[in-house]
Design a protein around this motif. Structure first.
Motif, mmCIF file in Angstrom:
data_model
loop_
_atom_site.group_PDB
_atom_site.id
_atom_site.type_symbol
_atom_site.label_atom_id
_atom_site.label_comp_id
_atom_site.label_asym_id
_atom_site.label_seq_id
_atom_site.Cartn_x
_atom_site.Cartn_y
_atom_site.Cartn_z
ATOM 1 N N VAL A 116 0.838 -1.203 0.000
ATOM 2 C CA VAL A 116 0.000 0.000 0.000
ATOM 3 C C VAL A 116 0.872 1.251 0.000
ATOM 4 O O VAL A 116 0.604 2.203 -0.728
ATOM 5 C CB VAL A 116 -0.986 -0.008 1.187
ATOM 6 N N ALA A 117 1.922 1.233 0.798
ATOM 7 C CA ALA A 117 2.844 2.377 0.835
ATOM 8 C C ALA A 117 3.435 2.629 -0.547
ATOM 9 O O ALA A 117 3.461 3.776 -1.020
ATOM 10 C CB ALA A 117 3.953 2.131 1.853
ATOM 11 N N ALA A 118 3.885 1.579 -1.211
ATOM 12 C CA ALA A 118 4.470 1.733 -2.543
ATOM 13 C C ALA A 118 3.436 2.251 -3.539
ATOM 14 O O ALA A 118 3.724 3.156 -4.328
ATOM 15 C CB ALA A 118 5.048 0.398 -3.017
ATOM 16 N N GLU A 119 2.220 1.719 -3.492
ATOM 17 C CA GLU A 119 1.158 2.146 -4.407
ATOM 18 C C GLU A 119 0.780 3.608 -4.177
ATOM 19 O O GLU A 119 0.501 4.343 -5.117
ATOM 20 C CB GLU A 119 -0.073 1.244 -4.242
ATOM 21 N N ALA A 120 0.772 4.038 -2.914
ATOM 22 C CA ALA A 120 0.394 5.412 -2.582
ATOM 23 C C ALA A 120 1.565 6.386 -2.718
ATOM 24 O O ALA A 120 1.369 7.605 -2.657
ATOM 25 C CB ALA A 120 -0.157 5.472 -1.159
ATOM 26 N N GLY A 121 2.780 5.851 -2.877
ATOM 27 C CA GLY A 121 3.952 6.714 -2.996
ATOM 28 C C GLY A 121 4.369 7.351 -1.683
ATOM 29 O O GLY A 121 4.848 8.480 -1.654
ATOM 30 N N VAL A 122 4.168 6.618 -0.590
ATOM 31 C CA VAL A 122 4.544 7.117 0.735
ATOM 32 C C VAL A 122 5.393 6.056 1.442
ATOM 33 O O VAL A 122 5.572 4.953 0.935
ATOM 34 C CB VAL A 122 3.285 7.443 1.585
ATOM 35 N N SER A 123 5.877 6.397 2.608
ATOM 36 C CA SER A 123 6.689 5.442 3.364
ATOM 37 C C SER A 123 5.803 4.439 4.108
ATOM 38 O O SER A 123 4.643 4.723 4.428
ATOM 39 C CB SER A 123 7.556 6.180 4.388
ATOM 40 N N THR A 124 6.382 3.289 4.382
ATOM 41 C CA THR A 124 5.664 2.277 5.181
ATOM 42 C C THR A 124 5.349 2.843 6.562
ATOM 43 O O THR A 124 4.284 2.565 7.124
ATOM 44 C CB THR A 124 6.498 0.986 5.289
ATOM 45 N N GLY A 125 6.246 3.657 7.086
ATOM 46 C CA GLY A 125 6.016 4.279 8.391
ATOM 47 C C GLY A 125 4.769 5.139 8.406
ATOM 48 O O GLY A 125 4.041 5.171 9.403
ATOM 49 N N MET A 126 4.531 5.860 7.314
ATOM 50 C CA MET A 126 3.320 6.683 7.252
ATOM 51 C C MET A 126 2.079 5.805 7.279
ATOM 52 O O MET A 126 1.100 6.116 7.968
ATOM 53 C CB MET A 126 3.309 7.556 6.002
ATOM 54 N N VAL A 127 2.107 4.700 6.538
ATOM 55 C CA VAL A 127 0.958 3.779 6.538
ATOM 56 C C VAL A 127 0.738 3.260 7.958
ATOM 57 O O VAL A 127 -0.390 3.246 8.456
ATOM 58 C CB VAL A 127 1.171 2.613 5.547
ATOM 59 N N GLN A 128 1.815 2.867 8.627
ATOM 60 C CA GLN A 128 1.710 2.331 9.989
ATOM 61 C C GLN A 128 1.245 3.393 10.984
ATOM 62 O O GLN A 128 0.641 3.060 12.001
ATOM 63 C CB GLN A 128 3.044 1.737 10.423
ATOM 64 N N HIS A 129 1.515 4.658 10.689
ATOM 65 C CA HIS A 129 1.043 5.743 11.554
ATOM 66 C C HIS A 129 -0.491 5.807 11.552
ATOM 67 O O HIS A 129 -1.112 6.055 12.583
ATOM 68 C CB HIS A 129 1.632 7.080 11.092
ATOM 69 N N TYR A 130 -1.086 5.569 10.387
ATOM 70 C CA TYR A 130 -2.534 5.670 10.263
ATOM 71 C C TYR A 130 -3.259 4.347 10.493
ATOM 72 O O TYR A 130 -4.422 4.340 10.914
ATOM 73 C CB TYR A 130 -2.915 6.247 8.890
ATOM 74 N N PHE A 131 -2.602 3.242 10.198
ATOM 75 C CA PHE A 131 -3.219 1.919 10.355
ATOM 76 C C PHE A 131 -2.201 0.982 10.990
ATOM 77 O O PHE A 131 -1.160 0.701 10.401
ATOM 78 C CB PHE A 131 -3.658 1.358 8.993
ATOM 79 N N ARG A 132 -2.530 0.473 12.166
ATOM 80 C CA ARG A 132 -1.607 -0.440 12.854
ATOM 81 C C ARG A 132 -1.536 -1.799 12.171
ATOM 82 O O ARG A 132 -0.509 -2.453 12.200
ATOM 83 C CB ARG A 132 -2.032 -0.609 14.308
ATOM 84 N N THR A 133 -2.671 -2.203 11.583
ATOM 85 C CA THR A 133 -2.713 -3.536 10.974
ATOM 86 C C THR A 133 -3.389 -3.473 9.609
ATOM 87 O O THR A 133 -4.108 -2.520 9.296
ATOM 88 C CB THR A 133 -3.522 -4.528 11.846
#
Length: 191
Positions: free
Chosen positions: A35-52
């Motif tokens: 999801v991070a790669a598809e959205a063009g953001v870091s994995t950390g940002m994804v984890q900030h908004y969604f834990r799982t």
């Protein structure tokens, strides 16, 4: 001065990326990293908004339901319960690219929920709310010949089946709409 972040917008960006991936690969192949790669953001940002992954998927499903509701409310103001029901169910059918993507997500979520029942509660609640709404519209017409609860369940089953036929390109869009209209005529009478 730091820029103010719109957290809802970021969550929607990530959910949109999840939906694109789910439609292309299925939910079982989707990870926070994908999801991070598809959205063009870091994995950390994804984890900030969604834990799982489950939390992210539940948000995405809720977003699909919200968008369906918004589209049906934005359509021309219906005059009758039949028109209200028809307008809503047309927003559920995969009749354009947006609705096809949403249907792929819902199907992927259903398959995922079948093996992971703990996340299925949101889907059950959304379906129950839709059935209640449809049954209320049937009751509003005063039709005594059908049980509103069962007729509402039948309408949802019809739309689910038509959606599958449309997604697999086994049924033409105009035929799906005609089938829905035929069922609505049986339940509500002629428009």
């Amino acid at each position: 001065m730091p820029r103010k972040v719109d957290h809802r917008e970021r969550r929607e960006l990530l959910a949109d990326a999840l939906m694109r991936l789910a439609a292309a690969r299925g939910l079982e192949e989707v990870s926070l990293r994908h999801v991070a790669a598809e959205a063009g953001v870091s994995t950390g940002m994804v984890q900030h908004y969604f834990r799982t992954k489950d939390e992210m998927m539940t948000f995405a499903l809720g977003m699909v339901m919200d968008r369906i509701s918004e589209r049906s409310q934005a359509a021309a103001a219906p005059v009758t319960p039949r028109e209200l029901v028809r307008g809503l169910l047309l927003q559920v059918l995969p009749l354009d690219e947006t609705r096809r993507l949403e249907n792929h997500v819902v199907l992927a979520f259903l398959a995922y929920a079948a093996v992971k029942p703990s996340i299925a509660s949101g889907l059950r609640e959304a379906a129950a709310e839709m059935r209640r709404f449809l049954a209320d519209q049937l009751r509003a017409t005063g039709v005594d010949s059908v049980d509103p609860e069962r007729a509402a369940a039948g309408l949802l089953a019809l739309v689910d089946g038509l959606g599958l036929q449309l997604l697999s390109r086994q049924y033409a869009e105009e035929d799906a709409v005609a089938a829905l209209d035929a069922q609505l005529t049986l339940l509500f009478g002629r428009p």
